[in-house]
Design an enzyme around this catalytic site. Structure first.
Site, mmCIF file in Angstrom:
data_model
loop_
_atom_site.group_PDB
_atom_site.id
_atom_site.type_symbol
_atom_site.label_atom_id
_atom_site.label_comp_id
_atom_site.label_asym_id
_atom_site.label_seq_id
_atom_site.Cartn_x
_atom_site.Cartn_y
_atom_site.Cartn_z
ATOM 1 N N GLY A 92 0.812 -1.215 0.000
ATOM 2 C CA GLY A 92 0.000 0.000 0.000
ATOM 3 C C GLY A 92 0.846 1.266 0.000
ATOM 4 O O GLY A 92 0.495 2.253 -0.651
ATOM 5 N N CYS A 137 2.233 1.966 12.370
ATOM 6 C CA CYS A 137 3.422 2.692 11.927
ATOM 7 C C CYS A 137 3.850 3.739 12.943
ATOM 8 O O CYS A 137 4.948 4.253 12.888
ATOM 9 C CB CYS A 137 3.162 3.389 10.601
#
Ligand code: PLP
Length: 399
Positions: free
Chosen positions: A78, A332
């Site tokens: 992605g 993340c």
């Protein structure tokens, strides 16, 4: 392994055994480079075509007999798809203008690509969201200028699960002659997507969020869009994305999509039941907890709470000691101590954002696991609050 309750399905999912099985022969048996001449290579090329067909159909895109005509391009995930959509499109259309519109709640794959472009002379407008995390459509439309070349708004948020009004955004973009990209990494195969009906010009997706392998994704680019090559080298992916194809990954992606689409409705129903059970128990059995994100327009498996008088890090550590995998927001940014930009954009205070807890339900979770998690959470919150002077003050004032 000791007890393990995996409630971080927005970070990644377990690869389904059927997917791993489908991939296996493409490592050691059909290992030919799809660009080569001989029969072994044709086997790899045919497997890529088969997976691409499944994916193309899944988003309502056009199917072709000629593989050279397809609009779905495989990427390494992605992040690459988002970088490609933003950076290469900006480069290709800079003669028309240097203005891009996005939202304040995007994933860093989009936000950091925007920052990269800002350093290179592009201007980016970050449109705000309401308290539920839904983009303000009037603000979005007002932000469009003569030199706007691209609108990039995510389909569903990775932290709070809010689904954006993608069809409406697509219609606005089309009316103003601006390209529309959506990061559908969280939404793909969770909710129905049709690139034509929703006026989506570009769309990013990733296999590891839907029980497929990591390191494989795709970018859909509607025919006619000028977007340049982002990775330079060989002529793979119609000369637009160089590099020998990740054949096992692509095969696994196709298989994961096939399974996910076949059981999408049923899975969503089951996940929603567990999600609503989790929300109900947490918000009624633990005081001073609020649900972040939208009640109605939300990914089936997403929950995101703010637990007052506790820090996310302590919560996550204690949950981990009970075998429960959860997160404070995006995987993340888990290692960052900054409060979530998504929660702050929704107008949530720093204090509440610091106590965020995301638990995302997937196909393998059970009601017993949810009940065990809530029982542990109650104990953990009680323990941590017992050490908090702020909570002590709160009790003195309120009890
Ligand atoms: N966009 C969103 C909304 C995501 O949730 C993620 C992953 O967490 C990405 C992009 C990045 O995808 P990948 O991990 O495949 O690079």
């Amino acid at each position: 392994m000791d007890k393990l309750i995996y409630l971080d399905n927005a970070a990644t999912t377990r690869t389904r055994p059927e997917v791993a099985e489908a991939m296996a022969p493409y490592f050691s048996e059909y290992y030919g480079n799809p660009s080569s001449f001989y029969t072994l290579a044709h086997k790899s090329a045919a497997a890529i075509k088969e997976a691409r067909d499944i994916i193309v159909e899944s988003i309502g895109a056009q199917k072709y007999d000629d593989p050279e005509k397809y609009d779905v391009y495989f990427t390494a995930g992605g992040t690459e798809a988002d970088n490609w959509a933003l950076i290469a499109t900006a480069e290709a259309y800079q003669d028309k203008g240097k203005h891009i519109i996005t939202s304040a709640v995007e994933h860093h794959a989009v936000l950091h690509s925007c920052q990269y472009l800002e350093k290179r002379g592009f201007e980016v407008t970050y449109v705000g969201v309401d308290k539920d995390g839904i983009i303000k459509l009037d603000e979005l439309e007002k932000a469009i200028r003569e030199d706007t070349i691209l609108i990039s708004v995510m389909f569903a948020n990775n932290e709070i699960g809010t689904l954006q009004p993608v069809k409406e955004i697509g219609a606005i973009a089309k009316e103003h002659g601006v390209l529309f990209h959506t990061d559908a990494v969280q939404a793909y195969c969770q909710v129905p997507i049709d690139v034509d009906k929703m006026n989506i010009d570009m769309m990013s997706a990733s296999a590891h969020k839907l029980y497929g392998p990591k390191g494989i994704g795709f970018l859909y680019i509607r025919k006619g869009i000028k977007t340049k090559s982002f990775i330079h080298g060989g002529a793979q992916e119609r000369g637009r994305r160089a590099g020998t194809e990740n054949v096992p990954g692509i095969v696994g992606f196709g298989k994961a999509v096939e399974i996910a689409l076949a059981n999408m409705e049923q899975r969503a129903k089951e996940e929603m039941e567990l999600r609503d059970h989790l929300i109900k128990r947490v918000t009624t059995e633990i005081e001073e907890v609020s649900l972040n994100g939208c009640q109605k327009s939300r990914l089936p498996g997403n929950t995101n709470f703010s637990v007052r008088f506790v820090e996310s890090e302590s919560l996550l550590l204690d949950l981990m000691s009970k075998g429960i995998c959860a997160s404070s927001g995006s995987a993340c940014t888990t290692k960052s101590l900054d409060p979530s930009h998504v929660l702050l954009a929704c107008g949530i205070s720093h204090e509440r954002a610091n106590g965020s807890l995301r638990m995302t339900i997937g196909a393998y979770n059970t009601k017993e696991e949810i009940d065990y998690t809530v029982d542990c959470l109650k104990e953990i919150v009680k323990r941590i609050r017992g050490l908090s002077p702020l909570y002590e003050d709160y009790l003195k004032k309120n009890k």
